[in-house]
Scaffold this motif. Structure first.
Motif, PDB file in Angstrom:
ATOM      1  N   ARG A 208       0.835  -1.207   0.000  1.00 19.65           N
ATOM      2  CA  ARG A 208       0.000   0.000   0.000  1.00 19.65           C
ATOM      3  C   ARG A 208       0.865   1.251   0.000  1.00 19.65           C
ATOM      4  N   GLY A 209       2.044   1.146   0.612  1.00 16.31           N
ATOM      5  CA  GLY A 209       2.950   2.286   0.691  1.00 16.31           C
ATOM      6  C   GLY A 209       3.417   2.796  -0.663  1.00 16.31           C
ATOM      7  N   ALA A 235      -3.187  -5.545   0.018  1.00 16.57           N
ATOM      8  CA  ALA A 235      -3.681  -4.161   0.086  1.00 16.57           C
ATOM      9  C   ALA A 235      -3.413  -3.452  -1.237  1.00 16.57           C
ATOM     10  N   GLN A 250      -1.079 -15.451   1.952  1.00 13.89           N
ATOM     11  CA  GLN A 250      -1.974 -16.558   2.299  1.00 13.89           C
ATOM     12  C   GLN A 250      -3.030 -16.808   1.237  1.00 13.89           C
ATOM     13  N   THR A 251      -3.595 -15.736   0.694  1.00 17.10           N
ATOM     14  CA  THR A 251      -4.612 -15.900  -0.342  1.00 17.10           C
ATOM     15  C   THR A 251      -4.055 -15.533  -1.718  1.00 17.10           C
ATOM     16  N   GLY A 267       4.042  -6.085   6.609  1.00 16.15           N
ATOM     17  CA  GLY A 267       4.463  -7.404   7.088  1.00 16.15           C
ATOM     18  C   GLY A 267       3.393  -8.090   7.910  1.00 16.15           C
ATOM     19  N   GLN A 270      -0.599 -12.517   7.141  1.00 15.29           N
ATOM     20  CA  GLN A 270      -1.079 -13.144   5.903  1.00 15.29           C
ATOM     21  C   GLN A 270      -0.122 -12.893   4.745  1.00 15.29           C
ATOM     22  N   PHE A 305      10.319   6.254  -1.902  1.00 16.91           N
ATOM     23  CA  PHE A 305      10.489   7.090  -3.097  1.00 16.91           C
ATOM     24  C   PHE A 305      11.833   7.819  -3.094  1.00 16.91           C
TER      25      PHE A 305
HETATM   26  P1  FAD Z   1      -0.307  -1.773   5.038  1.00 17.24           P
HETATM   27  O1  FAD Z   1      -0.465  -2.730   6.161  1.00 17.24           O
HETATM   28  O2  FAD Z   1      -1.213  -0.601   4.974  1.00 17.24           O
HETATM   29  O3  FAD Z   1       1.203  -1.284   5.104  1.00 17.24           O
HETATM   30  C1  FAD Z   1       1.719  -0.296   4.266  1.00 17.24           C
HETATM   31  C2  FAD Z   1       3.115  -0.011   4.761  1.00 17.24           C
HETATM   32  O4  FAD Z   1       3.749   0.900   3.895  1.00 17.24           O
HETATM   33  C3  FAD Z   1       3.171   0.601   6.167  1.00 17.24           C
HETATM   34  O5  FAD Z   1       4.000  -0.191   7.006  1.00 17.24           O
HETATM   35  C4  FAD Z   1       3.761   1.982   5.944  1.00 17.24           C
HETATM   36  O6  FAD Z   1       4.632   2.385   7.002  1.00 17.24           O
HETATM   37  C5  FAD Z   1       4.529   1.787   4.662  1.00 17.24           C
HETATM   38  N1  FAD Z   1       4.708   3.003   3.875  1.00 17.24           N
HETATM   39  C6  FAD Z   1       3.764   3.912   3.514  1.00 17.24           C
HETATM   40  N2  FAD Z   1       4.299   4.853   2.721  1.00 17.24           N
HETATM   41  C7  FAD Z   1       5.616   4.548   2.582  1.00 17.24           C
HETATM   42  C8  FAD Z   1       6.701   5.150   1.893  1.00 17.24           C
HETATM   43  N3  FAD Z   1       6.533   6.256   1.165  1.00 17.24           N
HETATM   44  N4  FAD Z   1       7.909   4.563   1.984  1.00 17.24           N
HETATM   45  C9  FAD Z   1       8.112   3.441   2.726  1.00 17.24           C
HETATM   46  N5  FAD Z   1       7.113   2.831   3.398  1.00 17.24           N
HETATM   47  C10 FAD Z   1       5.874   3.368   3.323  1.00 17.24           C
HETATM   48  N6  FAD Z   1      -2.202  -9.702   2.581  1.00 17.24           N
HETATM   49  C11 FAD Z   1      -1.276 -10.045   1.670  1.00 17.24           C
HETATM   50  O7  FAD Z   1      -0.337  -9.299   1.397  1.00 17.24           O
HETATM   51  N7  FAD Z   1      -1.388 -11.238   1.011  1.00 17.24           N
HETATM   52  C12 FAD Z   1      -2.391 -12.119   1.234  1.00 17.24           C
HETATM   53  O8  FAD Z   1      -2.442 -13.166   0.577  1.00 17.24           O
HETATM   54  C13 FAD Z   1      -3.367 -11.782   2.219  1.00 17.24           C
HETATM   55  N8  FAD Z   1      -4.366 -12.634   2.511  1.00 17.24           N
HETATM   56  C14 FAD Z   1      -5.251 -12.302   3.520  1.00 17.24           C
HETATM   57  C15 FAD Z   1      -6.227 -13.223   3.887  1.00 17.24           C
HETATM   58  C16 FAD Z   1      -7.098 -12.907   4.911  1.00 17.24           C
HETATM   59  C17 FAD Z   1      -8.126 -13.921   5.314  1.00 17.24           C
HETATM   60  C18 FAD Z   1      -7.013 -11.657   5.548  1.00 17.24           C
HETATM   61  C19 FAD Z   1      -7.962 -11.305   6.666  1.00 17.24           C
HETATM   62  C20 FAD Z   1      -6.071 -10.733   5.176  1.00 17.24           C
HETATM   63  C21 FAD Z   1      -5.178 -11.044   4.155  1.00 17.24           C
HETATM   64  N9  FAD Z   1      -4.186 -10.138   3.765  1.00 17.24           N
HETATM   65  C22 FAD Z   1      -3.247 -10.528   2.854  1.00 17.24           C
HETATM   66  C23 FAD Z   1      -4.198  -8.730   4.221  1.00 17.24           C
HETATM   67  C24 FAD Z   1      -3.220  -8.444   5.329  1.00 17.24           C
HETATM   68  O9  FAD Z   1      -3.838  -8.678   6.581  1.00 17.24           O
HETATM   69  C25 FAD Z   1      -2.771  -6.968   5.282  1.00 17.24           C
HETATM   70  O10 FAD Z   1      -3.916  -6.143   5.327  1.00 17.24           O
HETATM   71  C26 FAD Z   1      -1.981  -6.615   4.036  1.00 17.24           C
HETATM   72  O11 FAD Z   1      -0.918  -7.542   3.854  1.00 17.24           O
HETATM   73  C27 FAD Z   1      -1.403  -5.217   4.190  1.00 17.24           C
HETATM   74  O12 FAD Z   1      -0.750  -4.853   3.021  1.00 17.24           O
HETATM   75  P2  FAD Z   1       0.376  -3.735   3.064  1.00 17.24           P
HETATM   76  O13 FAD Z   1       1.472  -4.178   3.962  1.00 17.24           O
HETATM   77  O14 FAD Z   1       0.705  -3.399   1.653  1.00 17.24           O
HETATM   78  O15 FAD Z   1      -0.416  -2.476   3.638  1.00 17.24           O
END
Ligand code: FAD
Length: 318
Positions: A208-209, A235, A250-251, A267, A270, A305
């Protein structure tokens, strides 16, 4: 020693997927590996050299339009007939969508137990599974029939052990029930020149970041410089930044590359479930408290970035 049947996962271009080589490596510890090729005409001839290189002492070939043109049902029928005839010590299939579907049908046809997504199988039939997003290791055995298991890709290191082999053609008889579903069109996955995500030795993933779909070009740029594949967190996928076929977790897909780079990924458990067995994990995250740092071998607390363009520039100089 009894034969261990390894059901071959091939790529469309008559290549063998890495998981097949992993299964042959595992089969060598259990008995005499015998590969089963289920594909179009000529598939066994094309694949045999590679299968022999990894120890397949025999190749069973079930070839033809009946196998290639239909979905999993005819493959399960052919395998059930083969198992009843040769009575192998175990049957290994890949834990892919197709592998799991064939394995399930095979288990029903043979009235046999099944274990899916195993990461190891011991000679006494004890299988290892990693469950609950990697938090628990389970040891199980099939108690009804032979060990019929699907093997999670990237669980083992494939090692060559050349064997001379014989090829046996199998007769393919397809019943009307097996023909209830047929392939009407094949649409190639969007791939480009990058390696396949589950097979790549370098994976660069964005979360998402990364912020938006356009910014994923930065993730792609780093991946391309390193000859790697691109992955994404859920995300990022749910936000429409990158297609679902590249989701790690996981999914999504399970990857175990030599190098995994997580950019803007927190991190979550999942996500870790799909990448925590990577050999070296590097992360860039602006939040020093992000859980990904507990897992990472190398971490940079900073804005991706700013950090990634500098890394790209350094790599380009070399
Ligand atoms: P976030 O948790 O929002 O993290 C974004 C990170 O980016 C933050 O740590 C933030 O500090 C950092 N960031 C933001 N801007 C910057 C920047 N400019 N520079 C550096 N860092 C920055 N998730 C998966 O990935 N894969 C799966 O298969 C999966 N299966 C799931 C299954 C189930 C049943 C459920 C309930 C959830 C599942 N999820 C899965 C979702 C999981 O729980 C998290 O919501 C997801 O992994 C979050 O993704 P993320 O780390 O990209 O986003």
């Amino acid at each position: 020693m009894s034969e261990i049947l390894v059901v071959v996962e091939a790529t469309g271009e008559f290549g063998v997927k890495k998981v097949t080589l992993e299964m042959l490596t595992l089969a060598r510890q259990l008995g005499t590996p015998a590969a089963v090729v289920l594909g179009g005409p000529g598939a066994a001839d094309a694949l045999s050299p590679k299968l022999g290189e990894y120890g397949a002492a025999k190749v069973y070939a079930a070839e033809g339009e009946e196998i290639d043109g239909y979905l999993v049902a005819p493959k399960a029928t052919v395998l059930a007939d083969l198992v009843k005839r040769v009575r192998p010590g175990a049957v290994l299939l890949a834990s892919s969508q197709e592998g799991k579907e064939i394995a399930a049908r095979l288990a029903v046809k043979l009235d046999n137990g099944i274990l899916t997504d195993v990461t190891d199988l011991a000679a006494d039939g004890t299988a290892t599974q990693v469950v609950f997003a990697g938090s628990t290791i389970v040891k199980s055995k099939v108690t009804r029939g032979l060990p019929l298991v699907t093997v999670r890709p990237n669980s083992l290191s494939p090692t060559p052990a050349p064997a001379s082999q014989e090829v046996e053609q199998l007769t393919v008889t397809v019943s009307d029930t097996d023909k209830l579903a047929r392939v009407v069109q094949r649409v190639a996955e969007q791939k480009g020149s990058r390696p396949e995500l589950t097979e790549a030795s370098v994976v660069v993933s964005g979360g998402r970041g990364v912020g938006n779909a356009d910014n994923f070009k930065l993730v792609e740029e780093l991946a391309d410089l390193l000859g790697g594949a691109v992955g994404a967190s859920r995300a990022a996928v749910d936000s429409g930044f990158y297609p679902h076929q590249f989701q790690v977790g996981q999914t999504g897909k399970t990857v175990s590359p030599q190098l995994y780079i997580a950019l803007g990924i927190s991190g979550a458990i999942q996500h870790r479930a799909g990448m925590q067995t990577s050999k070296t994990i590097v992360t860039v995250n602006k939040d020093a408290e992000a859980p990904i740092f507990e897992l990472a071998d190398f971490g940079v607390v900073g804005d991706l970035f700013k950090v990634v363009p500098q890394a790209v520039e350094e790599i380009r100089k070399r």
